[in-house]
Each structure stands twice: as structure tokens, then as C-alpha cells.
Design a protein around this motif. Structure first.
Motif, PDB file in Angstrom:
ATOM      1  N   ALA A  29       0.626  -1.079   0.015  1.00 56.98           N
ATOM      2  CA  ALA A  29       0.502   0.168  -0.066  1.00 56.98           C
ATOM      3  C   ALA A  29       1.105   1.178  -0.092  1.00 56.98           C
ATOM      4  N   LEU A  30       2.010   1.154   0.869  1.00 57.42           N
ATOM      5  CA  LEU A  30       2.889   2.309   1.248  1.00 57.42           C
ATOM      6  C   LEU A  30       3.550   2.343  -0.839  1.00 57.42           C
ATOM      7  N   ALA A  31       4.205   1.460  -1.234  1.00 55.65           N
ATOM      8  CA  ALA A  31       4.396   1.421  -2.561  1.00 55.65           C
ATOM      9  C   ALA A  31       3.955   1.961  -3.785  1.00 55.65           C
ATOM     10  N   LEU A  69      -6.224   4.202   1.592  1.00 58.76           N
ATOM     11  CA  LEU A  69      -8.132   4.730   1.772  1.00 58.76           C
ATOM     12  C   LEU A  69      -8.025   3.061   2.414  1.00 58.76           C
ATOM     13  N   LEU A  70      -7.691   2.486   1.558  1.00 58.51           N
ATOM     14  CA  LEU A  70      -8.372   0.752   2.167  1.00 58.51           C
ATOM     15  C   LEU A  70      -7.041   0.617   2.572  1.00 58.51           C
ATOM     16  N   LEU A  71      -6.089   0.926   3.112  1.00 61.01           N
ATOM     17  CA  LEU A  71      -5.490   0.298   4.196  1.00 61.01           C
ATOM     18  C   LEU A  71      -5.895   0.561   5.602  1.00 61.01           C
ATOM     19  N   VAL A  72      -6.655   2.506   5.208  1.00 56.06           N
ATOM     20  CA  VAL A  72      -7.266   2.455   7.160  1.00 56.06           C
ATOM     21  C   VAL A  72      -8.310   1.733   6.539  1.00 56.06           C
ATOM     22  N   TRP A  73      -9.331   1.661   6.061  1.00 56.36           N
ATOM     23  CA  TRP A  73     -10.615   0.230   6.165  1.00 56.36           C
ATOM     24  C   TRP A  73      -9.943  -0.559   6.646  1.00 56.36           C
ATOM     25  N   TRP A  74      -8.967  -1.212   6.172  1.00 57.87           N
ATOM     26  CA  TRP A  74      -8.522  -2.456   6.689  1.00 57.87           C
ATOM     27  C   TRP A  74      -8.379  -2.622   7.896  1.00 57.87           C
ATOM     28  N   VAL A  75      -7.793  -1.415   8.830  1.00 57.91           N
ATOM     29  CA  VAL A  75      -7.663  -1.409  10.262  1.00 57.91           C
ATOM     30  C   VAL A  75      -8.362  -0.927  11.491  1.00 57.91           C
TER      31      VAL A  75
END
Length: 173
Positions: A29-31, A69-75
Motif C-alpha cells: 500500500a505504501l509503495a 484508504l484501503l489500508l485505513v479501512w482494513w485497520v
């Protein structure tokens, strides 16, 4: 009386470290976000083509924002799924029975102070998860553990001596 399994019977064990899959997901996600930001640098090279430049910027922003956004949603979803549901009546009763056994050992002076402190912490934590009908029993048990921790077990004392030792009045005969 130690560990998460004793505090939350039936709750799934929590991972102590980061799994390789989780690390790869965050790194990916960061990459993608960094790559999307890098694409914005090349936008001026498309000068003279406003339609292509617009699509380029939109694609770059999607690559920049969507992974984050997907990373935040996953968390957020993972945190919600970790929330422990209230205990069933059976689980609460089993915990109360185990805690009462620990209190009985402490009353007799057979429980070390460390076990008593762990038991007190577990009982106070259980009040948040237990069946609401048993919450008062848990609070009473926790207060009794606090009293035992302050004043020691009842060994060698009669009931009247114990009441006087904790600062109360003896019951009238």
C-alpha cells in the motif's frame, strides 16, 4: 490465572507480532501510494495534451489515495472484529466459579499475593464482558479480593475479630 485466555474465556488468541502477510500488505500500500505521488511529477511532460494530462493526474491520485484508504479501512475493520462480544451466561458462571475458588484459596491464605493481584485484575476486567445479570456479583467479588489484599486472609481469626480488624462493628448478638 495469568494470560489473555484466562481473562477472556473463549476469545481468540491475539497475535503477538506482525505476520509476513500483514507486513507485505502495508508495504504494498505504501509503495503504490509513493508510486502514485511520483507519477504526479511527470505531469508537466504531458503539456499540450489537456485530456491526457487530466487522465494522468486522476490515475496518479487514485494510485496515491486508494491504497491508503484501503489500508485505513482494513485497520478499522480489524479493530471492530477484535471487539469481544458479551459473554454468555454459561461463560460468566464458569468464570465466577473459577474466581470464587481463587478467593476461597486467598481467604485460607493459600494464594500468593501475585495470584491475588492477577485475580483482582481479571475480575475487574470481566465486569465489562460478563453477562449483565452477573455484573454485581463480579463487583462484589472484586471488592472482596481488594479487602483480602489489604487486610490479609482470615486464618486464625474468628468472624468478630475479622470485622474489628477491617474497621467495622461486630454484629449484635
Amino acid at each position: 490465572m495469568n494470560g489473555d485466555a484466562d481473562v477472556l474465556p473463549g476469545a481468540p488468541a491475539r497475535s503477538r507480532g506482525a505476520s509476513p502477510g500483514r507486513v507485505l500488505l502495508v508495504a504494498g500500500a505504501l509503495a503504490l501510494a509513493l508510486f502514485g505521488g511520483l507519477l504526479l511529477v511527470f505531469t508537466p511532460s504531458l503539456e499540450g495534451r489537456p485530456g491526457l494530462q487530466t487522465l494522468w493526474v486522476l490515475a496518479s491520485l487514485v494510485l496515491l489515495k486508494l491504497p491508503l484508504l484501503l489500508l485505513v479501512w482494513w485497520v478499522i475493520v480489524r479493530r471492530r472484529s477484535r471487539a469481544t462480544p458479551p459473554w454468555s451466561r454459561e461463560t460468566t458462571d464458569a468464570f465466577l466459579a473459577r474466581a470464587r475458588e481463587g478467593v476461597a484459596r486467598a481467604r485460607e491464605g493459600r494464594a500468593p499475593a501475585v495470584d491475588l493481584a492477577d485475580l483482582r485484575r481479571e475480575v475487574w476486567a470481566a465486569t465489562a464482558h460478563a453477562d449483565p445479570a452477573a455484573a454485581q456479583q463480579l463487583v462484589d467479588l472484586a471488592l472482596e479480593i481488594d479487602r483480602i489484599a489489604r487486610h490479609g486472609p482470615l486464618t486464625g481469626r474468628g468472624a468478630g475479630e475479622h470485622v474489628a480488624a477491617v474497621g467495622g462493628r461486630s454484629p449484635a448478638p
